[in-house]
Design a protein around this motif. Structure first.
Motif, PDB file in Angstrom:
ATOM      1  N   ALA A   1     -25.699 -10.755 -56.179  1.00  0.00           N
ATOM      2  CA  ALA A   1     -25.724 -12.039 -55.486  1.00  0.00           C
ATOM      3  C   ALA A   1     -25.364 -11.930 -54.013  1.00  0.00           C
ATOM      4  N   THR A   2     -24.813 -10.799 -53.581  1.00  0.00           N
ATOM      5  CA  THR A   2     -24.473 -10.625 -52.170  1.00  0.00           C
ATOM      6  C   THR A   2     -25.632 -10.068 -51.349  1.00  0.00           C
TER       7      THR A   2
ATOM      8  N   PHE B   1     -11.384  -7.946 -47.154  1.00  0.00           N
ATOM      9  CA  PHE B   1     -11.698  -9.253 -46.582  1.00  0.00           C
ATOM     10  C   PHE B   1     -13.210  -9.447 -46.509  1.00  0.00           C
ATOM     11  N   GLU B   2     -13.920  -8.421 -46.064  1.00  0.00           N
ATOM     12  CA  GLU B   2     -15.380  -8.507 -45.983  1.00  0.00           C
ATOM     13  C   GLU B   2     -15.990  -8.669 -47.366  1.00  0.00           C
TER      14      GLU B   2
ATOM     15  N   GLN C   1     -18.424 -11.781 -48.709  1.00  0.00           N
ATOM     16  CA  GLN C   1     -19.750 -11.584 -49.278  1.00  0.00           C
ATOM     17  C   GLN C   1     -19.843 -12.119 -50.700  1.00  0.00           C
ATOM     18  N   THR C   2     -18.824 -11.816 -51.510  1.00  0.00           N
ATOM     19  CA  THR C   2     -18.892 -12.182 -52.928  1.00  0.00           C
ATOM     20  C   THR C   2     -18.654 -13.668 -53.149  1.00  0.00           C
ATOM     21  N   ASN C   3     -17.717 -14.241 -52.419  1.00  0.00           N
ATOM     22  CA  ASN C   3     -17.326 -15.627 -52.677  1.00  0.00           C
ATOM     23  C   ASN C   3     -18.087 -16.663 -51.863  1.00  0.00           C
ATOM     24  N   ILE C   4     -18.573 -16.274 -50.681  1.00  0.00           N
ATOM     25  CA  ILE C   4     -19.287 -17.254 -49.844  1.00  0.00           C
ATOM     26  C   ILE C   4     -20.773 -16.921 -49.722  1.00  0.00           C
ATOM     27  N   ALA C   5     -21.078 -15.691 -49.298  1.00  0.00           N
ATOM     28  CA  ALA C   5     -22.486 -15.344 -49.081  1.00  0.00           C
ATOM     29  C   ALA C   5     -23.304 -15.489 -50.357  1.00  0.00           C
ATOM     30  N   SER C   6     -22.702 -15.176 -51.500  1.00  0.00           N
ATOM     31  CA  SER C   6     -23.439 -15.298 -52.759  1.00  0.00           C
ATOM     32  C   SER C   6     -23.857 -16.745 -53.021  1.00  0.00           C
TER      33      SER C   6
ATOM     34  N   LEU D   1     -28.315 -24.632 -61.372  1.00  0.00           N
ATOM     35  CA  LEU D   1     -27.700 -23.409 -60.868  1.00  0.00           C
ATOM     36  C   LEU D   1     -26.191 -23.583 -60.869  1.00  0.00           C
ATOM     37  N   VAL D   2     -25.498 -22.650 -61.506  1.00  0.00           N
ATOM     38  CA  VAL D   2     -24.037 -22.608 -61.447  1.00  0.00           C
ATOM     39  C   VAL D   2     -23.650 -21.363 -60.660  1.00  0.00           C
ATOM     40  N   ASN D   3     -23.171 -21.565 -59.450  1.00  0.00           N
ATOM     41  CA  ASN D   3     -22.750 -20.456 -58.578  1.00  0.00           C
ATOM     42  C   ASN D   3     -21.314 -20.082 -58.927  1.00  0.00           C
ATOM     43  N   ASN D   4     -21.161 -19.105 -59.806  1.00  0.00           N
ATOM     44  CA  ASN D   4     -19.844 -18.743 -60.313  1.00  0.00           C
ATOM     45  C   ASN D   4     -19.356 -17.380 -59.832  1.00  0.00           C
ATOM     46  N   ALA D   5     -20.240 -16.524 -59.342  1.00  0.00           N
ATOM     47  CA  ALA D   5     -19.837 -15.165 -58.949  1.00  0.00           C
ATOM     48  C   ALA D   5     -18.685 -15.222 -57.950  1.00  0.00           C
ATOM     49  N   GLY D   6     -17.669 -14.406 -58.182  1.00  0.00           N
ATOM     50  CA  GLY D   6     -16.528 -14.403 -57.281  1.00  0.00           C
ATOM     51  C   GLY D   6     -15.599 -13.246 -57.558  1.00  0.00           C
TER      52      GLY D   6
END
Length: 262
Positions: A75-76, A118-119, A123-128, A98-103
């Motif tokens: 997802a990133t 931090f990067e 990527q995982t929590n926002i960019a996805s 769509l359920v955006n759950n990846a984190g």
């Protein structure tokens, strides 16, 4: 019209397909199971095809007759997400929910927080959420309807020591949800978020095992306990169904009252 037919019209998900990112375990897996029980065809997502296959088998075993598919992508990776979503829609049909759950989570004092972690959080929590939301949202816009449910956190509104970057990412997801609604409501989409409190999940394993933290949490939370992942399902079904047809840009806290109490 009978009560059961009325409720089915409001909350039923029969004939709809739901993609749940990060759904091989934890909250994502629980939400996928709940959506399946409500009648949705569920698409599990993660980066590891083997873990996805195992999750699909477990879900099928728990809910015989459920329509379960898998779609592996990172997802990133913006380009990979677009290719996977476009390819799936062309081959299998629309993604209605769509359920955006990846984190992910990483704990460290802010003054020592590693830049690479931090990067990774960004990527995982926002960019996805941006990547998958945009890829799926384009198809929803073309059809004039769709449901997007982003997974936030109590850290969308609160902070605690050692997780400042995580708090920043979840605050961003809350505002990105509002931005999605602002841009896409006119196209027939409802874009909302669920903000879980403290739930017993693999992501929180270290805290669950910390007796002092668990004691603090029980005192701090009006409900007096950790949440169970199954307690998030009702909120997800509501935001995925016709019952939320005029709900947009909302962050629904499911937290045992922790954000309401000092």
């Amino acid at each position: 019209m009978s009560v059961s037919n009325y409720l089915e019209g409001l909350f039923g998900l029969n004939g709809r397909r739901a993609l749940v990112t990060g759904s091989s375990q934890g909250i994502g897996f629980a939400l996928a199971g709940g959506l399946a029980r409500a009648g949705a065809r569920v698409v599990l997502n993660g980066r590891d095809p083997a873990k996805l296959a195992d999750a699909a088998q477990r879900l099928q075993g728990s809910f015989p007759g459920a329509d379960i598919e898998t779609l592996a992508f990172d997802a990133t990776d913006h380009a990979a997400v677009r290719a996977a979503v476009d390819g799936f829609e062309a081959a299998h049909g629309p993604i209605d929910i769509l359920v955006n759950n990846a984190g992910m989570q990483y704990r460290s004092p802010l003054e020592d927080f590693p830049a690479d972690r931090f990067e990774a959080l960004l990527q995982t929590n926002i960019a996805s959420v941006f990547n998958v939301g945009q890829a799926v949202g384009r198809h929803m816009i073309a059809r004039g309807e769709g449901k997007i449910v982003n997974i936030c956190s109590v850290q969308t509104a609160l902070a605690r020591p050692g997780i400042a970057p995580y708090t920043a990412t979840k605050g961003a997801v809350g505002n990105l949800t509002k931005g999605m609604a602002t841009d896409w409501a006119r196209h027939g989409l409802q874009c909302n978020a669920i903000a879980p409190g403290y739930f017993d999940t693999p992501l929180n394993a270290a805290l669950v095992q910390d007796e002092l933290f668990s004691q603090w949490l029980q005192k701090r939370t009006p409900a007096g306990r950790w949440g169970l992942v199954e307690e998030l399902i009702g909120a997800c079904i509501f935001l995925s169904s016709n019952a939320s047809s005029f709900v947009n840009g909302h962050v629904l806290y499911v937290d045992g009252g922790i954000t309401a109490s000092l």
